[in-house]
Design an enzyme around this catalytic site. Sequence first.
Site, PDB file in Angstrom:
ATOM      1  CE  LYS A  35       8.524  20.973  49.772  1.00 24.81           C
ATOM      2  NZ  LYS A  35       8.725  21.086  51.234  1.00 24.81           N
ATOM      3  CG  ASP A  62       4.818  20.552  51.759  1.00 26.50           C
ATOM      4  OD1 ASP A  62       3.810  20.044  52.284  1.00 26.50           O
ATOM      5  OD2 ASP A  62       5.926  20.623  52.333  1.00 26.50           O
ATOM      6  CE  LYS A  64       3.888  20.198  55.897  1.00 26.50           C
ATOM      7  NZ  LYS A  64       4.800  20.902  54.965  1.00 26.50           N
ATOM      8  CG  ASP A  67      -9.276  27.397  57.755  1.00 28.96           C
ATOM      9  OD1 ASP A  67     -10.349  27.489  58.397  1.00 28.96           O
ATOM     10  OD2 ASP A  67      -8.471  28.324  57.614  1.00 28.96           O
ATOM     11  CB  THR A 121       9.646  14.023  59.341  1.00 32.50           C
ATOM     12  OG1 THR A 121       9.844  15.212  58.571  1.00 32.50           O
ATOM     13  CG2 THR A 121       8.916  12.992  58.511  1.00 32.50           C
ATOM     14  NE  ARG A 212      16.954  21.429  55.686  1.00 34.82           N
ATOM     15  CZ  ARG A 212      16.515  21.413  56.930  1.00 34.82           C
ATOM     16  NH1 ARG A 212      17.050  22.220  57.833  1.00 34.82           N
ATOM     17  NH2 ARG A 212      15.543  20.599  57.289  1.00 34.82           N
TER      18      ARG A 212
END
Length: 233
Positions: A35, A62, A64, A67, A121, A212
């Site tokens: 990703k 990713d 997102k 608009d 999240t 992470r």
Amino acid sequence: MMRFPNPVFVALDTPDLNNALSLARAVKPYVGGLKVGLEFITALGPDAIRRVAEIGLPVFADVKFHDIPNTVAGASRAIAGLGVAMFNVHASGGEAMMRAAADAIAPWTPRPLLIAVTVLTSLDDAVLEMVGQRAPASEQVERLAALVKKSGLDGVVCSAHELATVRAACGPDFLTIVPGIRPAGAAVGDQKRVMTPKQAVAAGADILVIGRPITAAPDPAEAAKAIAEELGL
């Protein structure tokens, strides 16, 4: 039963291309995809996405997008042309925007999967109320997931805690991409609604986005391998 042979997509959230490529190559034997997010894309641009795709794993962009429909349609065509396997828009952009994105990439073969973000999240009920969205988060996710399906998209990004809700509202063929995954004992960080990889797969997640806990580990390949072993891969 998992829909993807390996559901783990590693989040390469770094502005350093050499570091991203090194990480991707190191974890490639143990993961199902990669990703790239806003930090990576903003710092490094479209050629860097192509470089990651050349590693040979599916790439989730990713981005997102959120608009007006015409702008999102153009952006969707652009990202689809970079060799990504999947990208996303914000469900809160509405049906017309999501349909514009879907129509824009319809001619592609193979067509990238088009996913919509429901509730980030990092948000909990208190934050949703603060920004004027109706809580609880589970109900907002259900509303948006139903709209995403109506708009003709392939699935949603949601917390593992809303998987059952999404499945009930949208059926078994609707894809679920789940961030906020933390192996047992890992730091939660800025995530609010988290679950372990094994718990998320058991709850029905199709793709697990993990950053992470793998990329910041002393040995990312070993961390990815441990997660694969936890999942029985």
